[in-house]
Design a protein around this motif. Structure first.
Motif, PDB file in Angstrom:
ATOM      1  N   ARG A  84       0.777  -1.153  -0.062  1.00  9.37           N
ATOM      2  CA  ARG A  84       0.095  -0.068   0.052  1.00  9.37           C
ATOM      3  C   ARG A  84       0.841   1.144   0.147  1.00  9.37           C
ATOM      4  N   ARG A  85       2.039   1.243   0.830  1.00  9.00           N
ATOM      5  CA  ARG A  85       2.823   2.484   0.721  1.00  9.00           C
ATOM      6  C   ARG A  85       3.842   2.541  -0.455  1.00  9.00           C
ATOM      7  N   GLY A  86       3.724   1.548  -1.434  1.00 11.61           N
ATOM      8  CA  GLY A  86       4.465   1.819  -2.715  1.00 11.61           C
ATOM      9  C   GLY A  86       5.775   1.141  -2.647  1.00 11.61           C
ATOM     10  N   TYR A  87       6.192   0.481  -1.761  1.00  9.88           N
ATOM     11  CA  TYR A  87       7.254  -0.414  -1.648  1.00  9.88           C
ATOM     12  C   TYR A  87       7.454  -1.452  -2.836  1.00  9.88           C
ATOM     13  N   SER A  88       8.536  -1.249  -3.671  1.00 16.47           N
ATOM     14  CA  SER A  88       8.599  -2.341  -4.905  1.00 16.47           C
ATOM     15  C   SER A  88       8.816  -3.660  -4.795  1.00 16.47           C
ATOM     16  N   ARG A  89       8.582  -4.554  -5.417  1.00 14.84           N
ATOM     17  CA  ARG A  89       8.771  -5.855  -5.377  1.00 14.84           C
ATOM     18  C   ARG A  89      10.180  -6.366  -5.083  1.00 14.84           C
ATOM     19  N   PRO A  90      11.245  -5.593  -5.669  1.00 14.19           N
ATOM     20  CA  PRO A  90      12.844  -5.988  -5.376  1.00 14.19           C
ATOM     21  C   PRO A  90      12.950  -5.718  -3.703  1.00 14.19           C
ATOM     22  N   GLN A  91      12.453  -4.267  -3.276  1.00  9.86           N
ATOM     23  CA  GLN A  91      12.458  -3.969  -1.967  1.00  9.86           C
ATOM     24  C   GLN A  91      11.865  -4.921  -1.012  1.00  9.86           C
ATOM     25  N   ILE A  92      10.540  -5.431  -1.227  1.00 14.33           N
ATOM     26  CA  ILE A  92       9.939  -6.377  -0.518  1.00 14.33           C
ATOM     27  C   ILE A  92      10.579  -7.705  -0.456  1.00 14.33           C
ATOM     28  N   HIS A  93      11.128  -8.099  -1.655  1.00 13.92           N
ATOM     29  CA  HIS A  93      11.868  -9.510  -1.844  1.00 13.92           C
ATOM     30  C   HIS A  93      13.059  -9.375  -0.684  1.00 13.92           C
ATOM     31  N   ALA A  94      13.695  -8.095  -0.846  1.00  8.19           N
ATOM     32  CA  ALA A  94      15.074  -8.052  -0.019  1.00  8.19           C
ATOM     33  C   ALA A  94      14.592  -8.337   1.474  1.00  8.19           C
ATOM     34  N   LEU A  95      13.752  -7.620   1.851  1.00  7.54           N
ATOM     35  CA  LEU A  95      13.129  -7.624   3.082  1.00  7.54           C
ATOM     36  C   LEU A  95      12.807  -9.031   3.749  1.00  7.54           C
ATOM     37  N   ARG A  96      11.857  -9.726   2.683  1.00  9.27           N
ATOM     38  CA  ARG A  96      11.807 -11.140   2.829  1.00  9.27           C
ATOM     39  C   ARG A  96      12.861 -12.159   3.133  1.00  9.27           C
ATOM     40  N   ALA A  97      13.733 -11.914   2.419  1.00 10.39           N
ATOM     41  CA  ALA A  97      14.876 -12.767   2.443  1.00 10.39           C
ATOM     42  C   ALA A  97      15.607 -12.447   3.742  1.00 10.39           C
ATOM     43  N   LEU A  98      15.714 -11.008   4.012  1.00  7.13           N
ATOM     44  CA  LEU A  98      16.302 -10.916   5.522  1.00  7.13           C
ATOM     45  C   LEU A  98      15.641 -11.517   6.665  1.00  7.13           C
ATOM     46  N   PHE A  99      14.134 -11.685   6.503  1.00 10.04           N
ATOM     47  CA  PHE A  99      13.424 -12.200   7.537  1.00 10.04           C
ATOM     48  C   PHE A  99      13.856 -13.600   7.662  1.00 10.04           C
ATOM     49  N   ARG A 100      13.730 -14.409   6.495  1.00  7.00           N
ATOM     50  CA  ARG A 100      14.182 -15.594   6.646  1.00  7.00           C
ATOM     51  C   ARG A 100      15.507 -16.047   7.051  1.00  7.00           C
ATOM     52  N   LEU A 101      16.627 -15.298   6.701  1.00  7.70           N
ATOM     53  CA  LEU A 101      17.836 -15.455   7.305  1.00  7.70           C
ATOM     54  C   LEU A 101      18.088 -14.946   8.632  1.00  7.70           C
ATOM     55  N   LEU A 102      17.385 -14.059   9.239  1.00  6.26           N
ATOM     56  CA  LEU A 102      17.373 -13.795  10.647  1.00  6.26           C
ATOM     57  C   LEU A 102      16.569 -14.830  11.441  1.00  6.26           C
TER      58      LEU A 102
END
Length: 274
Positions: free
Chosen positions: A199-217
Motif C-alpha cells: 500500500r505504501r508503494g514499496y517495490s517488489r525488489p525492496q519487499i523481496h530483499a526484506l523477505r530474504a532478510l527475515f528468513r535469514l534472521l
C-alpha cells in the motif's frame, strides 16, 4: 471562540481563537489548544499539555493527567499531541514522569481509538493507529505508520519499528522490527507487513530483499549474532535492510520478539501478488 457555557477553563490556559470546547469539558491552567482543536464534550485536559492544530478529542477522553506511577509527586512533566490526531471516546493519555523522558508524545495524523491507553513517557511517531482497547505501558516507542490491533497490550519499554503491524489481542513483551508483523500471546514475529508495504508503494525488489532478510534472521539455523553479520554483508547498500539491522543493534531493555509460525509459502505469496 465557541466555548460551551458548561465548560470549565482554568485561568492561564492558552486557547486559540479557532478552537472549540464543547459541553462539560475541563481545561487546566497549563494547557495549550491550537487553532482548529475540538473538544467534543466531557473531555478533561490537564497538566503541561499541548494539542496541535486540528486535534479532535471525543467524549470522556482524558489527556495529560498524572501518570500512573507511584513515584510521581506532581512534577511539571508534559504531554504533546500532534496536529490532526484523533482521540476517540474514553481514551486515556498520561503525561510524562520524572523517571522517564518527562514527556508523552503523540505525533501528527494518529488515531487513538476508543478506550485505548497511552502510558507515561511513551512516544508515538506520525500516522500511528491504536485500535480499540490497546494498552501501552510506560516508555513505549512506536515508529511511523504502525497499526496496533484491538485489545493488544504492549509492555513497558518495548519498541515497535516503523511500518510494523501488530495483530489484535496480542501481548507484546519484546521489540518488533521495522516492517515486521507480530501477533500472539506472547507475541512472535510471523513475517512482514506485506499489505502495508504494498500500500505504501514499496517495490517488489525492496519487499523481496526484506523477505530474504527475515528468513535469514528468523528461520536459518546458527547463532543470531553471526546471521546479523552475514545480513550486513549480503544486503550491503539496501536502505530498508540497514534500517532493520540498526533497529536490532540499538540499545533495548526488552530484547527482540522471537520467531513464530512458518513463513508464507511461495505459492501463497504468489497468490497474494507478492
Amino acid at each position: 471562540m465557541p466555548i460551551h457555557p458548561s465548560a470549565i477553563i482554568a485561568p492561564g490556559a492558552r486557547i486559540a481563537d479557532g478552537a472549540t470546547i464543547g459541553p462539560f469539558c475541563t481545561v487546566g491552567p497549563d494547557v495549550s489548544l491550537a487553532d482548529g482543536v475540538e473538544l467534543v464534550s466531557h473531555v478533561a485536559v490537564d497538566g503541561h499539555t499541548e494539542l496541535g492544530e486540528g486535534v479532535r478529542v471525543f467524549p470522556f477522553a482524558t489527556i495529560g493527567l498524572a501518570p500512573q506511577d507511584l513515584k510521581y509527586k506532581g512534577e511539571p512533566t508534559r504531554c504533546i499531541i500532534g496536529a490532526r490526531t484523533l482521540v476517540r471516546e474514553g481514551a486515556t493519555i498520561h503525561r510524562g514522569s520524572v523517571g522517564g523522558v518527562g514527556v508523552t508524545t503523540i505525533g501528527p495524523d494518529c488515531m487513538i481509538m476508543a478506550t485505548a491507553h497511552v502510558g507515561h513517557d511513551s512516544t508515538l511517531a506520525r500516522n500511528v493507529i491504536l485500535a480499540n482497547d490497546v494498552m501501552l505501558g510506560g516508555h513505549v516507542t512506536i515508529g511511523d505508520t504502525v497499526f496496533v490491533g484491538g485489545g493488544t497490550a504492549i509492555h513497558q519499554f518495548v519498541r515497535i519499528g516503523r511500518h510494523a503491524v501488530i495483530g489484535g489481542m496480542s501481548g507484546v513483551e519484546a521489540d518488533v522490527i521495522p516492517y515486521g508483523s507480530a501477533m500472539g500471546n506472547r507475541a512472535r514475529h510471523i513475517g512482514l507487513n506485506l499489505i502495508g508495504l504494498k500500500r505504501r508503494g514499496y517495490s517488489r525488489p525492496q519487499i523481496h530483499a526484506l523477505r530474504a532478510l527475515f528468513r535469514l534472521l528468523f528461520r536459518e539455523p546458527g547463532i543470531f549474532a553471526d546471521r546479523l553479520v552475514i545480513a550486513a554483508e549480503r544486503f550491503a547498500g539496501d536502505a530498508q535492510v540497514a534500517e532493520v539491522l540498526a533497529f536490532i543493534a540499538a540499545p533495548t531493555k526488552r530484547g527482540l520478539c522471537k520467531a513464530g509460525r512458518d513463513p508464507i509459502t511461495e505459492e501463497e505469496d504468489e497468490a497474494a501478488g507478492g
